[in-house]
Design an enzyme around this catalytic site. Structure first.
Site, mmCIF file in Angstrom:
data_model
loop_
_atom_site.group_PDB
_atom_site.id
_atom_site.type_symbol
_atom_site.label_atom_id
_atom_site.label_comp_id
_atom_site.label_asym_id
_atom_site.label_seq_id
_atom_site.Cartn_x
_atom_site.Cartn_y
_atom_site.Cartn_z
ATOM 1 N N GLN A 83 -8.105 -2.108 1.250
ATOM 2 C CA GLN A 83 -7.535 -0.757 1.317
ATOM 3 C C GLN A 83 -6.029 -0.829 1.044
ATOM 4 O O GLN A 83 -5.337 -1.720 1.516
ATOM 5 C CB GLN A 83 -7.794 -0.167 2.709
ATOM 6 C CG GLN A 83 -6.963 1.048 3.037
ATOM 7 C CD GLN A 83 -7.701 2.088 3.850
ATOM 8 O OE1 GLN A 83 -8.628 2.744 3.387
ATOM 9 N NE2 GLN A 83 -7.279 2.247 5.093
ATOM 10 N N ARG A 132 1.103 -5.123 0.259
ATOM 11 C CA ARG A 132 1.593 -5.203 1.646
ATOM 12 C C ARG A 132 1.250 -6.515 2.324
ATOM 13 O O ARG A 132 1.787 -6.805 3.394
ATOM 14 C CB ARG A 132 1.104 -4.000 2.464
ATOM 15 C CG ARG A 132 -0.398 -3.874 2.568
ATOM 16 C CD ARG A 132 -0.792 -2.613 3.339
ATOM 17 N NE ARG A 132 -2.233 -2.512 3.491
ATOM 18 C CZ ARG A 132 -2.837 -1.744 4.373
ATOM 19 N NH1 ARG A 132 -2.130 -1.021 5.208
ATOM 20 N NH2 ARG A 132 -4.149 -1.709 4.443
ATOM 21 N N HIS A 167 4.285 4.212 2.637
ATOM 22 C CA HIS A 167 3.465 4.610 3.798
ATOM 23 C C HIS A 167 4.334 4.601 5.062
ATOM 24 O O HIS A 167 4.246 3.686 5.886
ATOM 25 C CB HIS A 167 2.322 3.593 3.896
ATOM 26 C CG HIS A 167 1.231 3.921 4.864
ATOM 27 N ND1 HIS A 167 1.456 4.365 6.138
ATOM 28 C CD2 HIS A 167 -0.112 3.859 4.726
ATOM 29 C CE1 HIS A 167 0.298 4.539 6.746
ATOM 30 N NE2 HIS A 167 -0.668 4.238 5.909
ATOM 31 N N ASP A 179 -5.565 13.485 8.452
ATOM 32 C CA ASP A 179 -5.529 12.548 7.323
ATOM 33 C C ASP A 179 -5.652 13.376 6.044
ATOM 34 O O ASP A 179 -6.751 13.651 5.577
ATOM 35 C CB ASP A 179 -6.680 11.531 7.455
ATOM 36 C CG ASP A 179 -6.456 10.299 6.597
ATOM 37 O OD1 ASP A 179 -5.554 10.324 5.741
ATOM 38 O OD2 ASP A 179 -7.202 9.310 6.791
ATOM 39 N N GLU A 189 3.887 10.182 3.670
ATOM 40 C CA GLU A 189 3.832 9.152 2.635
ATOM 41 C C GLU A 189 3.853 9.745 1.232
ATOM 42 O O GLU A 189 2.844 10.293 0.782
ATOM 43 C CB GLU A 189 2.524 8.352 2.798
ATOM 44 C CG GLU A 189 2.201 7.975 4.228
ATOM 45 C CD GLU A 189 0.738 7.553 4.399
ATOM 46 O OE1 GLU A 189 0.154 7.002 3.453
ATOM 47 O OE2 GLU A 189 0.180 7.785 5.477
HETATM 48 C C1 BG6 Z 1 -3.280 6.387 5.515
HETATM 49 C C2 BG6 Z 1 -4.636 6.855 5.042
HETATM 50 O O1 BG6 Z 1 -2.381 6.433 4.462
HETATM 51 O O2 BG6 Z 1 -3.388 5.035 5.961
HETATM 52 C C3 BG6 Z 1 -5.658 6.695 6.147
HETATM 53 O O3 BG6 Z 1 -4.534 8.205 4.626
HETATM 54 C C4 BG6 Z 1 -5.668 5.259 6.655
HETATM 55 O O4 BG6 Z 1 -6.932 7.086 5.692
HETATM 56 C C5 BG6 Z 1 -4.252 4.886 7.058
HETATM 57 O O5 BG6 Z 1 -6.544 5.174 7.752
HETATM 58 C C6 BG6 Z 1 -4.106 3.481 7.603
HETATM 59 O O6 BG6 Z 1 -4.639 2.548 6.730
HETATM 60 P P1 BG6 Z 1 -4.678 1.022 7.130
HETATM 61 O O7 BG6 Z 1 -5.366 0.340 6.003
HETATM 62 O O8 BG6 Z 1 -3.232 0.586 7.256
HETATM 63 O O9 BG6 Z 1 -5.382 0.924 8.445
#
Ligand code: BG6
Length: 297
Positions: free
Chosen positions: A93, A98, A167, A211, A270
């Site tokens: 994801q 990162r 983010h 979200d 973000e």
């Molecule tokens: C946000 C997303 O930017 O990041 C969410 O919109 C997500 O859906 C969140 O849960 C955190 O993501 P992660 O991968 O850092 O747990």
């Protein structure tokens, strides 16, 4: 300022490299009494204190500082995609920037700002295919405000699509009390409702999992935090979207690196090229995604 001019300089105590937890290197910047910390992993800003002010960014009390694991808080860089990979659910994801190492490519401190440029280092071989042909660097300028930009350049001979996000986890007094007035009236895709599109007809109040990918946001939004009597101005460029996220209680509890009560004192805002709003870069083309955070009061 060109890259050549930004060659490394010995700049007193304005820029310092220090060992952090578990072998992660930290880069500390100072400009007057303003300070900022970046992790070399992910080029992730983990702390920002304007001159004479307390911390503006939220960092989970249970954040892990481990090689290969995203740090929960600060400003992770989502790149070269935001959210789930569009075609391959096995990909991580928010991309791999990162959790990858960056090189300190350039640094300089003068009257205008203290700045560094970091370049994404060759990532894990399993991501070679998607990184081939792309160069990504992140520049941070600390001055009376905080300026940052992710630059992606396509060095290949074919078109490549790139998604990204800054983010940003903001520290707030009470998540339910904050306002982002400029998003009223925008359309958004709601991840909690299968990414269906809605209109933000009233002011957003964060009282449950939130979200949302706001579409075509204005270039300047504010984060009004009455609890801290504080307003931040957030100016962005290069983004098609603005994501607003708070996991709320149940989801926060499911994440070991998200302290259980932390959701009450954070909100993520973000600037992004999210979901399928990726930018198509022609050979030689560059895309810049940036933002400035200004403390107004
Ligand atoms: C946000 C997303 O930017 O990041 C969410 O919109 C997500 O859906 C969140 O849960 C955190 O993501 P992660 O991968 O850092 O747990």
């Amino acid at each position: 300022m060109t890259e050549e001019n930004l060659s490394h300089q010995r700049v007193g105590d304005h820029i310092q490299l220090k060992p952090g937890l578990n072998g992660l290197l930290e880069i500390h910047l100072k400009y007057g009494q303003a300070s900022l910390t970046l992790s070399q992993q992910g080029a992730q800003i983990t702390s920002y204190k304007p001159d004479g002010h307390s911390e503006l960014l939220w960092l989970s009390r249970t954040a892990d500082f481990l090689p290969g694991k995203a740090i929960r808080g600060g400003i992770p860089l989502c790149w070269p995609w935001f959210g789930q990979h569009l075609d391959d659910s096995d990909q991580p994801q928010h991309g791999y920037a990162r959790t990858s190492d960056f090189d300190l490519f350039a640094s300089q401190a003068d009257d205008q700002s203290t700045r560094v440029v970091l370049r994404l280092n060759c990532p894990n071989p399993k991501w070679q295919e998607s990184v081939n042909g792309l160069r990504m660097e992140f520049e941070v300028r600390l001055s009376k405000h905080l300026w940052m930009e992710v630059r992606t350049i396509n060095l290949s001979d074919k078109d490549i699509k790139v998604g990204a996000a800054l983010h940003t986890y903001f520290q707030v007094a009470n998540a339910s009390g904050v306002q982002i007035p400029e998003i009223k009236g925008l359309d958004y895709k709601d991840k909690t409702r299968g990414f269906a599109t809605f209109n933000q007809s009233e002011h957003l109040t964060v009282e449950s999992e939130t979200d949302r990918v706001y579409l075509n946001p204005p270039k300047v939004v504010s984060l009004v935090d009455p609890g801290q009597q504080q307003t931040l101005e957030i100016q962005t460029w290069g983004n098609t979207d603005l994501v607003v996220w708070n996991p709320w209680k149940d989801n926060a509890c499911k994440m070991a690196d998200f302290d259980d009560e932390g959701y009450t004192s954070m909100i993520c805002i973000e600037p992004a090229n999210a979901l399928d709003n990726q930018v198509r870069l022609a050979p030689g083309e560059q895309h810049c995604l940036g933002k400035i955070i200004r403390l107004c009061s």
